[in-house]
Motif scaffolding. Structure first.
Motif, PDB file in Angstrom:
ATOM      1  N   THR A  53       0.835  -1.210   0.000  1.00  0.00           N
ATOM      2  CA  THR A  53       0.000   0.000   0.000  1.00  0.00           C
ATOM      3  C   THR A  53       0.865   1.253   0.000  1.00  0.00           C
ATOM      4  O   THR A  53       0.638   2.174  -0.787  1.00  0.00           O
ATOM      5  CB  THR A  53      -0.945  -0.003   1.220  1.00  0.00           C
ATOM      6  N   HIS A  54       1.866   1.291   0.862  1.00  0.00           N
ATOM      7  CA  HIS A  54       2.776   2.443   0.948  1.00  0.00           C
ATOM      8  C   HIS A  54       3.487   2.666  -0.388  1.00  0.00           C
ATOM      9  O   HIS A  54       3.523   3.788  -0.903  1.00  0.00           O
ATOM     10  CB  HIS A  54       3.782   2.201   2.084  1.00  0.00           C
ATOM     11  N   LYS A  55       4.022   1.593  -0.949  1.00  0.00           N
ATOM     12  CA  LYS A  55       4.733   1.688  -2.236  1.00  0.00           C
ATOM     13  C   LYS A  55       3.777   2.139  -3.348  1.00  0.00           C
ATOM     14  O   LYS A  55       4.122   2.973  -4.179  1.00  0.00           O
ATOM     15  CB  LYS A  55       5.361   0.340  -2.570  1.00  0.00           C
ATOM     16  N   ASN A  56       2.550   1.584  -3.337  1.00  0.00           N
ATOM     17  CA  ASN A  56       1.575   1.968  -4.359  1.00  0.00           C
ATOM     18  C   ASN A  56       1.260   3.454  -4.291  1.00  0.00           C
ATOM     19  O   ASN A  56       1.180   4.125  -5.330  1.00  0.00           O
ATOM     20  CB  ASN A  56       0.277   1.166  -4.210  1.00  0.00           C
ATOM     21  N   ILE A  57       1.069   3.986  -3.093  1.00  0.00           N
ATOM     22  CA  ILE A  57       0.753   5.414  -2.955  1.00  0.00           C
ATOM     23  C   ILE A  57       1.914   6.270  -3.447  1.00  0.00           C
ATOM     24  O   ILE A  57       1.706   7.314  -4.065  1.00  0.00           O
ATOM     25  CB  ILE A  57       0.360   5.756  -1.503  1.00  0.00           C
ATOM     26  N   GLU A  58       3.147   5.819  -3.201  1.00  0.00           N
ATOM     27  CA  GLU A  58       4.313   6.556  -3.727  1.00  0.00           C
ATOM     28  C   GLU A  58       4.278   6.600  -5.251  1.00  0.00           C
ATOM     29  O   GLU A  58       4.619   7.613  -5.863  1.00  0.00           O
ATOM     30  CB  GLU A  58       5.613   5.904  -3.256  1.00  0.00           C
ATOM     31  N   GLU A  59       3.850   5.492  -5.887  1.00  0.00           N
ATOM     32  CA  GLU A  59       3.813   5.402  -7.347  1.00  0.00           C
ATOM     33  C   GLU A  59       2.555   6.038  -7.942  1.00  0.00           C
ATOM     34  O   GLU A  59       2.584   6.552  -9.051  1.00  0.00           O
ATOM     35  CB  GLU A  59       3.862   3.930  -7.788  1.00  0.00           C
ATOM     36  N   ASN A  60       1.435   5.920  -7.222  1.00  0.00           N
ATOM     37  CA  ASN A  60       0.145   6.331  -7.756  1.00  0.00           C
ATOM     38  C   ASN A  60      -0.709   6.799  -6.583  1.00  0.00           C
ATOM     39  O   ASN A  60      -1.218   5.975  -5.830  1.00  0.00           O
ATOM     40  CB  ASN A  60      -0.512   5.133  -8.463  1.00  0.00           C
ATOM     41  N   PRO A  61      -0.897   8.116  -6.402  1.00  0.00           N
ATOM     42  CA  PRO A  61      -1.586   8.624  -5.217  1.00  0.00           C
ATOM     43  C   PRO A  61      -3.113   8.469  -5.233  1.00  0.00           C
ATOM     44  O   PRO A  61      -3.770   8.795  -4.246  1.00  0.00           O
ATOM     45  CB  PRO A  61      -1.199  10.101  -5.195  1.00  0.00           C
ATOM     46  N   HIS A  62      -3.691   7.953  -6.308  1.00  0.00           N
ATOM     47  CA  HIS A  62      -5.150   7.801  -6.394  1.00  0.00           C
ATOM     48  C   HIS A  62      -5.592   6.584  -5.587  1.00  0.00           C
ATOM     49  O   HIS A  62      -5.109   5.467  -5.811  1.00  0.00           O
ATOM     50  CB  HIS A  62      -5.599   7.684  -7.846  1.00  0.00           C
ATOM     51  N   VAL A  63      -6.500   6.805  -4.624  1.00  0.00           N
ATOM     52  CA  VAL A  63      -6.951   5.741  -3.733  1.00  0.00           C
ATOM     53  C   VAL A  63      -8.472   5.741  -3.632  1.00  0.00           C
ATOM     54  O   VAL A  63      -9.140   6.700  -4.022  1.00  0.00           O
ATOM     55  CB  VAL A  63      -6.344   5.901  -2.315  1.00  0.00           C
ATOM     56  N   SER A  64      -8.985   4.653  -3.076  1.00  0.00           N
ATOM     57  CA  SER A  64     -10.404   4.534  -2.767  1.00  0.00           C
ATOM     58  C   SER A  64     -10.521   3.877  -1.405  1.00  0.00           C
ATOM     59  O   SER A  64      -9.777   2.953  -1.088  1.00  0.00           O
ATOM     60  CB  SER A  64     -11.091   3.692  -3.844  1.00  0.00           C
ATOM     61  N   LEU A  65     -11.456   4.372  -0.609  1.00  0.00           N
ATOM     62  CA  LEU A  65     -11.659   3.851   0.734  1.00  0.00           C
ATOM     63  C   LEU A  65     -13.142   3.531   0.890  1.00  0.00           C
ATOM     64  O   LEU A  65     -13.986   4.330   0.512  1.00  0.00           O
ATOM     65  CB  LEU A  65     -11.221   4.920   1.740  1.00  0.00           C
ATOM     66  N   VAL A  66     -13.459   2.357   1.429  1.00  0.00           N
ATOM     67  CA  VAL A  66     -14.849   1.935   1.601  1.00  0.00           C
ATOM     68  C   VAL A  66     -15.104   1.665   3.080  1.00  0.00           C
ATOM     69  O   VAL A  66     -14.310   0.992   3.742  1.00  0.00           O
ATOM     70  CB  VAL A  66     -15.165   0.667   0.771  1.00  0.00           C
ATOM     71  N   THR A  67     -16.236   2.180   3.582  1.00  0.00           N
ATOM     72  CA  THR A  67     -16.660   1.879   4.948  1.00  0.00           C
ATOM     73  C   THR A  67     -17.487   0.610   4.919  1.00  0.00           C
ATOM     74  O   THR A  67     -18.058   0.254   3.896  1.00  0.00           O
ATOM     75  CB  THR A  67     -17.492   3.031   5.547  1.00  0.00           C
ATOM     76  N   LYS A  68     -17.574  -0.075   6.064  1.00  0.00           N
ATOM     77  CA  LYS A  68     -18.285  -1.353   6.057  1.00  0.00           C
ATOM     78  C   LYS A  68     -19.490  -1.399   6.977  1.00  0.00           C
ATOM     79  O   LYS A  68     -20.172  -2.399   7.036  1.00  0.00           O
ATOM     80  CB  LYS A  68     -17.337  -2.494   6.393  1.00  0.00           C
ATOM     81  N   ASP A  69     -19.765  -0.357   7.713  1.00  0.00           N
ATOM     82  CA  ASP A  69     -20.852  -0.379   8.686  1.00  0.00           C
ATOM     83  C   ASP A  69     -22.196  -0.573   8.005  1.00  0.00           C
ATOM     84  O   ASP A  69     -22.712   0.311   7.337  1.00  0.00           O
ATOM     85  CB  ASP A  69     -20.854   0.911   9.510  1.00  0.00           C
ATOM     86  N   ALA A  70     -22.784  -1.752   8.176  1.00  0.00           N
ATOM     87  CA  ALA A  70     -24.046  -2.091   7.506  1.00  0.00           C
ATOM     88  C   ALA A  70     -25.241  -1.366   8.115  1.00  0.00           C
ATOM     89  O   ALA A  70     -26.264  -1.212   7.458  1.00  0.00           O
ATOM     90  CB  ALA A  70     -24.275  -3.597   7.556  1.00  0.00           C
ATOM     91  N   LYS A  71     -25.115  -0.921   9.363  1.00  0.00           N
ATOM     92  CA  LYS A  71     -26.229  -0.200   9.995  1.00  0.00           C
ATOM     93  C   LYS A  71     -26.386   1.190   9.391  1.00  0.00           C
ATOM     94  O   LYS A  71     -27.474   1.746   9.360  1.00  0.00           O
ATOM     95  CB  LYS A  71     -26.012  -0.094  11.501  1.00  0.00           C
ATOM     96  N   MET A  72     -25.282   1.739   8.955  1.00  0.00           N
ATOM     97  CA  MET A  72     -25.307   3.050   8.302  1.00  0.00           C
ATOM     98  C   MET A  72     -25.190   2.792   6.804  1.00  0.00           C
ATOM     99  O   MET A  72     -24.932   1.683   6.367  1.00  0.00           O
ATOM    100  CB  MET A  72     -24.140   3.905   8.786  1.00  0.00           C
ATOM    101  N   ASN A  73     -25.377   3.813   6.034  1.00  0.00           N
ATOM    102  CA  ASN A  73     -25.171   3.693   4.596  1.00  0.00           C
ATOM    103  C   ASN A  73     -23.669   3.547   4.356  1.00  0.00           C
ATOM    104  O   ASN A  73     -22.908   4.432   4.712  1.00  0.00           O
ATOM    105  CB  ASN A  73     -25.712   4.954   3.899  1.00  0.00           C
TER     106      ASN A  73
END
Length: 131
Positions: A53-73
């Protein structure tokens, strides 16, 4: 793009999943236990054990983050990541991580500037961009 209180709570409440890709486009997804909003447009992540992950961000700063809490959207946040190995953000993640588990020694702080937000709630609205 501005996160709502509900979105920020979903990030801080549980594990999130961070997706990166190297400069060849090969993806990598990891669970993250230390993620929290800095403000309504930025997410702070502690890099305790990241390698690819660290190496990937150094090479390509575009990321996606997903939350998992099913009670919330559940949400998907897209943005650009920056790595800090010293300074204010780094000091903040070191203090944060060591308050939770004294043996942790974060390698870096990662700050994600959120540029797009999507709903990933199952059903007909899945994948809809939130304006």
């Amino acid at each position: 793009m501005t996160m709502t209180e509900e979105m920020m709570e979903a990030i801080e409440k549980d594990l999130v999943f961070l997706a990166t890709a190297n400069n060849e486009g090969i993806p990598n997804v990891v669970p993250i236990g230390f993620a929290r909003p800095i403000d309504s447009q930025s997410i702070l992540i502690a890099d305790n054990y990241m390698n690819k992950t660290h190496k990937n961000i150094e090479e390509n700063p575009h990321v996606s983050l997903v939350t998992k809490d099913a009670k919330m959207n559940p949400y998907q946040f897209k943005g650009t990541a920056e790595i800090f190995e010293s300074g204010k953000f780094f000091d903040e993640v070191v203090e944060w991580a060591q308050n939770v588990m004294t043996k942790l020694n974060p390698k870096a702080a990662i700050v994600v500037k959120v540029t797009e937000i999507y709903s990933v709630q199952p059903g007909p609205e899945a994948g809809k961009k939130i304006e």
